[in-house]
Every structure is written in structure tokens, then in C-alpha cells.
Enzyme design. Structure first.
Site, PDB file in Angstrom:
ATOM      1  N   ASP A   1      30.841 -16.645   9.995  1.00  0.00           N
ATOM      2  CA  ASP A   1      31.772 -16.621   8.859  1.00  0.00           C
ATOM      3  C   ASP A   1      33.201 -16.341   9.336  1.00  0.00           C
ATOM      4  O   ASP A   1      33.437 -15.956  10.483  1.00  0.00           O
ATOM      5  CB  ASP A   1      31.348 -15.569   7.823  1.00  0.00           C
TER       6      ASP A   1
ATOM      7  N   HIS B   1      29.103 -14.225  14.918  1.00  0.00           N
ATOM      8  CA  HIS B   1      29.052 -14.444  13.468  1.00  0.00           C
ATOM      9  C   HIS B   1      29.690 -15.787  13.134  1.00  0.00           C
ATOM     10  O   HIS B   1      30.641 -16.220  13.791  1.00  0.00           O
ATOM     11  CB  HIS B   1      29.706 -13.294  12.706  1.00  0.00           C
TER      12      HIS B   1
ATOM     13  N   GLU C   1      29.778 -11.252   8.497  1.00  0.00           N
ATOM     14  CA  GLU C   1      30.246 -10.152   9.339  1.00  0.00           C
ATOM     15  C   GLU C   1      31.597  -9.635   8.870  1.00  0.00           C
ATOM     16  O   GLU C   1      31.919  -8.471   9.081  1.00  0.00           O
ATOM     17  CB  GLU C   1      30.369 -10.618  10.803  1.00  0.00           C
TER      18      GLU C   1
END
Lengths: 357, 357
Positions: free
Chosen positions: A65, A63, A118
Site C-alpha cells: 500500500d 507492504h 502498513e
């Protein structure tokens, strides 16, 4: 750039959940430099795949983020990089980008998945967005989720059950509390019970899962001179892969016992299922062997459960100490990045041909 | 209208603390129908006085606010009125308004005080507002505060100490709680201790005071997957007239013992002092005699303490069962209103001429 510098480049891009457009753009343009990859952008998710040469497909996902924080404080000092997201999980992302864009001889196709959102509610996950819009892009024989695991395979993951509790009481004036019943004092007994919880450990496929139970929020109160008639509490129960939603909830209800009475409410607020360790899978066993260390169970919930639901055996394996995740002094070291790159590179190079198990 | 209907009219006006403008307006306009009264509006407080005829001044006071709740549910059924504020204290207010507006032969001047914001922090009290802006309006030889006392004189009042507690912890992921410390679990121990409290009873001037300790609000929580590092709680301790602010706080700190650690905070949020029973006062003894029942100690804090600080001997005497106060099924009966009106009427008619004690 060396791997710490490559990681720093990603860390200094603010990519808090729902704000991944800039980092997704950088990832996309970097992947497009490799003509051997089919690159697809779906929202703020980027998927890159080799195609047409091999029967087996490996998938590596991460992910893009982070949790909220100040990325301008990031810096490299010696062999360490400190900064938000260094460990969870831009170190792994930097290695993934390096391997995806450099020429390599492999026996399998490889799918690289970089996804958004996520770190917030699972319902918003970019991985689910890809699964809904282009499920074909997530097809694979086996997957690695490059969450920080300290270079060890952390197999499967525990489920997470969130339960909301409302305890009833009866209002009265605080000078005459015997005329009522204090719901907060009842909450005291409930929290006391929760604090007394002794974790259950289960061994599956040779790895241990240790459940947990924590109160994560409380509230209640009417006025400064009123015995409150309502108290609320949210509990978070981490559930080993041998139990499902109803079993976990039934256990919790039993554990709370007399703390919950007929007029109270106990409801499931959220449930994300566990994933079994999948260590019967030959390619995941090969990954464990390459790390040189025994696998262990993943205690937190991760998207290996999402891959499991998509029918793809998956495991957690990435650079960085998982205990550093979400901390303001998050860090990654040169050695952690190099070791992750070594194991991932060897695994990608050696895995191939349809497995027989 | 009969007394239940007069009470219902007041109950159906929503007058939660800080929202007394409408009921104050009704009280003011009703009092202005009696030309014998000097009526003054100070904020949302209303004071009406007879003047110029007698040397002695009696004061009758009541608060016009209620705790929060739904006033639309109020109704009269047979000889009962059920509804928020029926007992605390709109029944007494209805009788006060009736007596203030009807012609009567008396031996004393009478001051009628209707004041705002009694049910919240003492610092916001409308009675203090009047005491600050127009202290002359509160001068009297003796005062009755018409809080619900079941038609019995409830002498003096207990003090009330509000203490805010902040318990510290350490954040961690809920899948790895051993890396942190859950402040809510610590709150469980504190609430458990508070719930175990055994009341202390003290006898003064022949009446008993029984102390109390209750949690009145709690809060805490960071996110659904985070072990919280902070929990807060507000405690309310009711304190007998033999203890002051510091003594009561020191006792509470000792009682909580190991539930409070060095990194926690325990602070006095509010203190209202107790009032001694004042049963040496001749007119208050006469009131006790008119009720036909022995006096008892007032367990809750009331503005008799404010009158005591202003130098006015005061006592609690009003319609309604004090155990019903602040309950959703609060009620007042026709008999309670009639008995309060009888005793108050006889006391106002018979009390006069400067007392000799």
C-alpha cells in the site's frame, strides 16, 4: 522491462491503504508463474515460499500500500522514476518480484511476503492479519523488511508512544480573564516545553537511536468571548529500543513536569514497541557487510518490531532514500534499484545452513 | 412567583445563541398580557413600547441568548439561583418582564427590547437586525442595557478585536522532525507571548478601562506521525475607548513581534468599537445617583456601543456580578434582583420631560 519500468508498472496501480486488491492480484499472478513457489493469498496479502530443500529459511517482506496521492503523475525521466510510492516501497517490491520469479540457486528456503495496510493504524496491518490467520507462513530464521533505507541496513526500530493531554482551566469572560484561568495559555507553556526538547541519543549494538518528541495536534476553545477551561494536545514520542512503554511514559511525564497539574489528564493513546537492532545475528551482520556501509539505527517504527515479537530477528533494508517517503516528489533511481538487487541477490545466494550464533 | 423563580423559569429554557425561538415566544406572549404595550416580534427579537403620552422615551434592553452550557443543572438554593445565564442576563430579563407587564405611573414612554444573538459575532446581533429592519423601534432619549453590572452603573464599554492567526510550518515524519518545522511548536511561543501580556489601564470621564488579551481557540494537526505544517489560533483583545480598530490591530501586531513571520497570516476576524462613557448625560448621572455608588468603566463590549452608533446615549446597568458571567457556576441572588428592581423602578418613575443638557 528494466527495473524502472517494472517499478513504474507497480506505481501506476493505485494501492492506497485498504485498496490493495488490484495490486495484490497482480503480485499473486506474477508469483504463480514460478512453479517452485507455494503461493498463498490471505485477504489482500500474498505469501510465496520455496519448501523442502534446506534447513534455513530467509524471509523478505514489503507492504504493497501507499499513502494517499495521485499515481497518474508518475513518469520515468532518464534514470529516475518519480511518482507516489516509487520509494516507499514499490521499487523494492519490483526487485522482490523479479528475484522471486527468476530461477536461482540458493542454500536456504526463501519466503516472500507482500502485505496490505502498513501505512495506517498498526491494528489494521495485513502483516498482523497473516500472523493471526497463518502464523506458520511467517516462520523464518531471519527477515529483511524492504522499507526504503538508502541501500544501508537500518537496524531495529524505535518505538512510538502517542500521548493525549488535557489541560484544565477555569472559564471566564475574556474582558475579565483574571476571574478564570486560560487553559490555552497553559497549553502555550506545555508546547513551549515540548519545543525545548533536546533529543536523547542511545547507542545499541554500535548503532545510534535518536529519540524525538513532537506535538501532532492541538485543540480547544469555547466561544470568541470566553476564557477556555480546556485545552487538548496529542504528543508523539519516538522511543529508543532501551525503553519500554512504562519507562517512556514515565520519562515524558517527568519531562513535562509542572506543565501538568493534578486536574489535568495525561494518557497513553497508542504504543508500538521498539525492536532491538539484532546485529548479534550472523546473517544480519553478513547483510551489513554486503552493503559495504555501516549499519545505522531506524528512527521510525517499522514492522521489524512485528517480526521481533514473532521471534524472527529482522532488519530494514531496501531501495530508495527514506527522507523521500510520503512526499509528492517521491523518487527512485536506476542505481538504487540495481544496488538493492545486487546486495539482496548475493545475500539470498550466500546465506544458508543453520547459523551457529 | 418570586423574582428568583421568575428568573429560574427563563434560565431553564435553553437559549444558546441562534436557538432563541422558544424564549422569544415566551417573552412575547408575556408582554402581550399588558394591553398598554405595542408588541412587535422581529425574528427572534421582541420589542414592546408604550406610546402617545409623553415627550421623553426611555429604553431598556437585554439579550435573551446565553453561551453554550447545560441549563438542566439550574436550581434555587436559599436566596441564590445557580445556573447558566442566571447572571448574564436572565435575572435582569425577569425584572424587565415584571416591570413591563405591571401597571406603573411614569413621566416617560418606555421601550423594552429583548434581542437575540448577543453572545456570538456582532454581525449576527439581533439588535442590529432590529436596527436594520425597524430602526424606529430603537429611537429613544436614553437607554439602559441591563447586562450584569453588580447594581452599579458601568459606563461606556471597551471595544473587542478578534484576530485569527495562521502559523506556517513544514511537514515531515515525526521520527525525522528536523526535516520539517512544527507549526504547533511555533504556536507554543505565540501562546507563551500572549500569556505574558500585562494589561494597559486608561482613565476617561473619571472611570478606568483596563484592556485584556486572551487566546480563545486553537487548532492544528495532520496525522499522528506527521509534523504539522499549519497551526491556527484566535485571539481576543479588549480595547479601551481611546483606541480604534487600526490602532488596536497595529498594537497587537507589534506585541506579537517575532512570533509572526512573513509566511504567517494575521487577520482581523471581527471588530466591535468601544463606546465612550456618556456621563455628561443628565439622566445617566441621575441613574448613577440612584445606585448610591460611583460609576465604573465597562470592561467587556456591550451594545451600549450599538446604541451610541444609533445616537442614543446609553449605559450598562443590571443585576448580578459581572465576574460570574459565562461561568458554569453562574449565580444571581434575591438581593441583587431586588436592588436592580428598586433602582430601575425609581429611575423609570422619576425620569421624564425633555432633558435640558
Amino acid at each position: 522491462m528494466n527495473r524502472l519500468e517494472q517499478t513504474l508498472e507497480l506505481v501506476t496501480i493505485d494501492s492506497v491503504s485498504r485498496n490493495e486488491a488490484v495490486i495484490a492480484g497482480l503480485v499473486e499472478s506474477r508469483l504463480r508463474t514460478n512453479p517452485a513457489l507455494d503461493v498463498e493469498r490471505i485477504g489482500d496479502n500474498v505469501v510465496a515460499r520455496t519448501t523442502g530443500l534446506h534447513a534455513t529459511r530467509l524471509l523478505v517482506a514489503g507492504h504493497i500500500d501507499t499513502v494517499p496521492g495521485d499515481v497518474t503523475l508518475a513518469e520515468i525521466a532518464g534514470d529516475e522514476l518519480r511518482g507516489l510510492g516509487a520509494c516507499d516501497m514499490k521499487g523494492s517490491l519490483a526487485v522482490m518480484l523479479e528475484m522471486a520469479t527468476q530461477p536461482a540457486v540458493r542454500k536456504s528456503e526463501v519466503t516472500w511476503v507482500f502485505y496490505a495496510r502498513e501505512e495506517i493504524s498498526h491494528a489494521e496491518s495485513g502483516l498482523l492479519e497473516v500472523a493471526q490467520l497463518r502464523p506458520d507462513l511467517l516462520e523464518a530464521d531471519v527477515a529483511i523488511l524492504a522499507e526504503p533505507t538508502g541501500g544501508v541496513v537500518e537496524a531495529g526500530c524505535q518505538g512510538t508512544l502517542r500521548v493525549s493531554v488535557e489541560l484544565a482551566g477555569k472559564r471566564a469572560h475574556t474582558a475579565r480573564p483574571f476571574a478564570g484561568r486560560n487553559a490555552l495559555h497553559r497549553l502555550g507553556s506545555l508546547l513551549h516545553r515540548v519545543a525545548s526538547y533536546e533529543p536523547r541519543t542511545v547507542t545499541i549494538d554500535g548503532v545510534d537511536y535518536t529519540e524525538q518528541l513532537q506535538a501532532v495536534s492541538v485543540g480547544g476553545g469555547v466561544a470568541a468571548n470566553v476564557v477556555p477551561d480546556l485545552a487538548n494536545c496529542t504528543l508523539n514520542h519516538r522511543v529508543a529500543p532501551d525503553r519500554g512503554r512504562e519507562e517512556a511514559f514515565a520519562w515524558l511525564r517527568g519531562f513535562l513536569g509542572e506543565c501538568i497539574e493534578d486536574d489535568d489528564e495525561l494518557e497513553i493513546a497508542d504504543w508500538s514497541p521498539a525492536a532491538a537492532p539484532s546485529l548479534s545475528n550472523e546473517r544480519l551482520r553478513a547483510l551489513v557487510a554486503l552493503t559495504g556501509q555501516p549499519a545505522r539505527g531506524k528512527m521510525g517504527w517499522t514492522d521489524v518490531a512485528t517480526f521481533a515479537e514473532l521471534g524472527v530477528p529482522a532488519t530494514n533494508f531496501g531501495a530508495g532514500d527514506p527522507l523521500m517517503a510520503h512526499r509528492s516528489d517521491e523518487l527512485i533511481t536506476r542505481d538504487q534499484l540495481d544496488e538493492f538487487a545486487r546486495v539482496l541477490g548475493e545475500w539470498l545466494a550466500s546465506s544458508g545452513e543453520p547459523a551457529t550464533n
